[in-house]
Write a protein that holds these residues in place. Structure first.
Motif, PDB file in Angstrom:
ATOM      1  N   ALA A  38     -18.901   3.769   2.636  1.00 30.19           N
ATOM      2  CA  ALA A  38     -17.653   3.929   1.876  1.00 30.19           C
ATOM      3  C   ALA A  38     -16.844   2.635   1.948  1.00 30.19           C
ATOM      4  O   ALA A  38     -16.239   2.219   0.952  1.00 30.19           O
ATOM      5  CB  ALA A  38     -16.860   5.115   2.416  1.00 30.19           C
ATOM      6  N   GLU A  39     -16.838   1.996   3.103  1.00 28.83           N
ATOM      7  CA  GLU A  39     -16.085   0.750   3.268  1.00 28.83           C
ATOM      8  C   GLU A  39     -16.576  -0.333   2.305  1.00 28.83           C
ATOM      9  O   GLU A  39     -15.769  -0.996   1.651  1.00 28.83           O
ATOM     10  CB  GLU A  39     -16.201   0.254   4.713  1.00 28.83           C
ATOM     11  CG  GLU A  39     -15.399  -0.994   4.978  1.00 28.83           C
ATOM     12  CD  GLU A  39     -15.433  -1.418   6.435  1.00 28.83           C
ATOM     13  OE1 GLU A  39     -15.538  -2.633   6.678  1.00 28.83           O
ATOM     14  OE2 GLU A  39     -15.353  -0.549   7.319  1.00 28.83           O
ATOM     15  N   ASP A  40     -17.897  -0.509   2.196  1.00 29.92           N
ATOM     16  CA  ASP A  40     -18.434  -1.520   1.277  1.00 29.92           C
ATOM     17  C   ASP A  40     -18.125  -1.172  -0.175  1.00 29.92           C
ATOM     18  O   ASP A  40     -17.779  -2.038  -0.977  1.00 29.92           O
ATOM     19  CB  ASP A  40     -19.945  -1.672   1.458  1.00 29.92           C
ATOM     20  CG  ASP A  40     -20.318  -2.433   2.719  1.00 29.92           C
ATOM     21  OD1 ASP A  40     -19.416  -2.909   3.437  1.00 29.92           O
ATOM     22  OD2 ASP A  40     -21.536  -2.540   2.991  1.00 29.92           O
ATOM     23  N   ARG A  51      -6.530  11.338   3.682  1.00 31.38           N
ATOM     24  CA  ARG A  51      -7.932  11.110   4.080  1.00 31.38           C
ATOM     25  C   ARG A  51      -8.335   9.648   3.993  1.00 31.38           C
ATOM     26  O   ARG A  51      -9.339   9.246   4.578  1.00 31.38           O
ATOM     27  CB  ARG A  51      -8.882  11.975   3.224  1.00 31.38           C
ATOM     28  CG  ARG A  51      -8.756  13.460   3.540  1.00 31.38           C
ATOM     29  CD  ARG A  51      -9.685  14.285   2.675  1.00 31.38           C
ATOM     30  NE  ARG A  51      -9.187  14.279   1.290  1.00 31.38           N
ATOM     31  CZ  ARG A  51      -9.817  14.812   0.263  1.00 31.38           C
ATOM     32  NH1 ARG A  51     -10.997  15.403   0.438  1.00 31.38           N
ATOM     33  NH2 ARG A  51      -9.296  14.768  -0.952  1.00 31.38           N
ATOM     34  N   TRP A  52      -7.559   8.819   3.312  1.00 28.98           N
ATOM     35  CA  TRP A  52      -7.849   7.389   3.269  1.00 28.98           C
ATOM     36  C   TRP A  52      -7.677   6.756   4.641  1.00 28.98           C
ATOM     37  O   TRP A  52      -8.269   5.722   4.922  1.00 28.98           O
ATOM     38  CB  TRP A  52      -6.936   6.675   2.265  1.00 28.98           C
ATOM     39  CG  TRP A  52      -7.392   6.788   0.844  1.00 28.98           C
ATOM     40  CD1 TRP A  52      -6.817   7.530  -0.139  1.00 28.98           C
ATOM     41  CD2 TRP A  52      -8.506   6.129   0.247  1.00 28.98           C
ATOM     42  NE1 TRP A  52      -7.510   7.366  -1.318  1.00 28.98           N
ATOM     43  CE2 TRP A  52      -8.547   6.519  -1.108  1.00 28.98           C
ATOM     44  CE3 TRP A  52      -9.478   5.249   0.720  1.00 28.98           C
ATOM     45  CZ2 TRP A  52      -9.524   6.050  -1.997  1.00 28.98           C
ATOM     46  CZ3 TRP A  52     -10.446   4.794  -0.166  1.00 28.98           C
ATOM     47  CH2 TRP A  52     -10.471   5.194  -1.496  1.00 28.98           C
ATOM     48  N   GLY A  53      -6.863   7.341   5.499  1.00 29.76           N
ATOM     49  CA  GLY A  53      -6.603   6.730   6.802  1.00 29.76           C
ATOM     50  C   GLY A  53      -5.840   5.427   6.612  1.00 29.76           C
ATOM     51  O   GLY A  53      -5.046   5.290   5.684  1.00 29.76           O
ATOM     52  N   LEU A  77       0.821  -1.206   0.000  1.00 27.40           N
ATOM     53  CA  LEU A  77       0.000   0.000   0.000  1.00 27.40           C
ATOM     54  C   LEU A  77       0.857   1.258   0.000  1.00 27.40           C
ATOM     55  O   LEU A  77       1.783   1.385   0.797  1.00 27.40           O
ATOM     56  CB  LEU A  77      -0.916   0.000   1.234  1.00 27.40           C
ATOM     57  CG  LEU A  77      -1.884   1.159   1.403  1.00 27.40           C
ATOM     58  CD1 LEU A  77      -2.884   1.222   0.271  1.00 27.40           C
ATOM     59  CD2 LEU A  77      -2.608   1.026   2.743  1.00 27.40           C
ATOM     60  N   ASN A  78       0.510   2.188  -0.902  1.00 26.28           N
ATOM     61  CA  ASN A  78       1.138   3.500  -0.953  1.00 26.28           C
ATOM     62  C   ASN A  78       0.019   4.528  -0.803  1.00 26.28           C
ATOM     63  O   ASN A  78      -0.773   4.716  -1.725  1.00 26.28           O
ATOM     64  CB  ASN A  78       1.887   3.700  -2.276  1.00 26.28           C
ATOM     65  CG  ASN A  78       2.491   5.084  -2.400  1.00 26.28           C
ATOM     66  OD1 ASN A  78       2.491   5.876  -1.464  1.00 26.28           O
ATOM     67  ND2 ASN A  78       3.002   5.376  -3.576  1.00 26.28           N
ATOM     68  N   LEU A 121      -8.618  -3.023   5.222  1.00 22.53           N
ATOM     69  CA  LEU A 121      -9.690  -3.202   4.245  1.00 22.53           C
ATOM     70  C   LEU A 121      -9.125  -3.753   2.941  1.00 22.53           C
ATOM     71  O   LEU A 121      -9.667  -4.708   2.379  1.00 22.53           O
ATOM     72  CB  LEU A 121     -10.400  -1.860   3.995  1.00 22.53           C
ATOM     73  CG  LEU A 121     -11.608  -1.912   3.064  1.00 22.53           C
ATOM     74  CD1 LEU A 121     -12.623  -0.861   3.478  1.00 22.53           C
ATOM     75  CD2 LEU A 121     -11.208  -1.701   1.623  1.00 22.53           C
ATOM     76  N   ALA A 122      -8.031  -3.173   2.446  1.00 22.93           N
ATOM     77  CA  ALA A 122      -7.433  -3.633   1.197  1.00 22.93           C
ATOM     78  C   ALA A 122      -6.960  -5.078   1.325  1.00 22.93           C
ATOM     79  O   ALA A 122      -7.203  -5.901   0.427  1.00 22.93           O
ATOM     80  CB  ALA A 122      -6.284  -2.717   0.801  1.00 22.93           C
TER      81      ALA A 122
END
Length: 184
Positions: free
Chosen positions: A117-119, A11-13, A5-6, A18-19
Motif C-alpha cells: 500500500a505504501e508503494d 484508517r490512513w494513520g 494534510l487533512n 509518506l506524503a
C-alpha cells in the motif's frame, strides 16, 4: 514540509511522512525546491471521493486520486514539458494545488496489483503532484512523458516502475485530474 494534510479517514494513520517524502521527491527531481511549494492532501474514504468525483467530473464512482491544480502549467504541445511553477518563499510557499486520496480504492488496488500500500500510495501522490505541475495523459506523447517521469521519481525512492507490472495500458483519465491508474 511541502504538504498540508487533512485526514478525514482515520484508517490512513499518519500519512504525513509518506506524503511529504513523495511530494518532496517529485519536486526535487523536477528541480523545484520543496520548501518553496506546498500541496494540500485530503486523505479520505471512497464515499467522499465519489462525491468529489461526481461534483467535479460528473463521474458518480469512487476513484483512487483526484487533483486540482492551482495553476494551468500544461504545455500546448503534446509531449512537451509543462511550464515551471513560480516559487514562493519558505515563510509563504507557493500553493501548487490540492489532491484527494481514497483509502479503500488505494488499498484494493495495491492488493490487486501485488504492491505494498505504501508503494502504491507513493505512486499515486507522485502522479497527482505531476498533474498539479501541468503533466497529463490526454495524448499518447503526454502519457509517455508522465509515466517515464513517474518511474524516474519512484526509482529515486527505491520503488519499481509501476507501469512495467501492469497488464496492458492503464486507463488514465484526466480532468480536474483523476488517475485511475491500472483500472479497467
Amino acid at each position: 514540509m511541502p504538504v498540508e494534510l487533512n485526514t478525514e479517514e482515520p484508517r490512513w494513520g499518519d500519512l504525513a511522512p509518506l506524503a511529504g517524502r513523495a511530494v518532496a521527491a517529485a519536486l526535487t527531481h523536477l528541480g523545484h525546491d520543496p520548501m518553496l511549494h506546498e500541496v494540500s492532501v485530503l486523505a479520505c474514504d471512497d464515499a467522499r471521493i465519489r462525491a468529489l468525483n461526481a461534483q467535479f467530473r460528473s463521474k458518480d464512482r469512487a476513484t483512487n486520486v483526484l487533483s486540482w491544480p492551482a495553476w494551468d502549467l500544461s504545455s500546448e504541445t503534446p509531449g512537451a514539458l509543462p511550464e515551471p511553477p513560480e516559487p514562493g518563499t519558505q515563510a509563504e510557499p507557493e500553493p501548487l494545488g490540492d489532491m484527494a486520496l481514497a483509502y479503500e480504492t488505494c488499498q484494493q488496488e495495491a492488493i490487486a496489483q501485488g504492491k505494498t500500500a505504501e508503494d502504491h500510495v507513493t505512486h499515486l501522490i507522485i502522479h497527482s503532484v505531476l498533474h498539479l505541475l501541468g503533466y497529463d495523459h490526454e495524448h499518447e506523447e503526454d502519457a509517455q512523458l508522465m509515466e517515464e517521469t513517474e518511474a524516474e521519481i519512484l526509482a529515486t525512492l527505491g520503488i519499481a516502475d509501476p507501469y512495467a507490472t501492469l497488464d496492458g495500458p492503464p486507463d488514465m483519465q484526466a480532468g480536474p485530474s483523476d488517475s485511475d491508474i491500472g483500472k479497467d
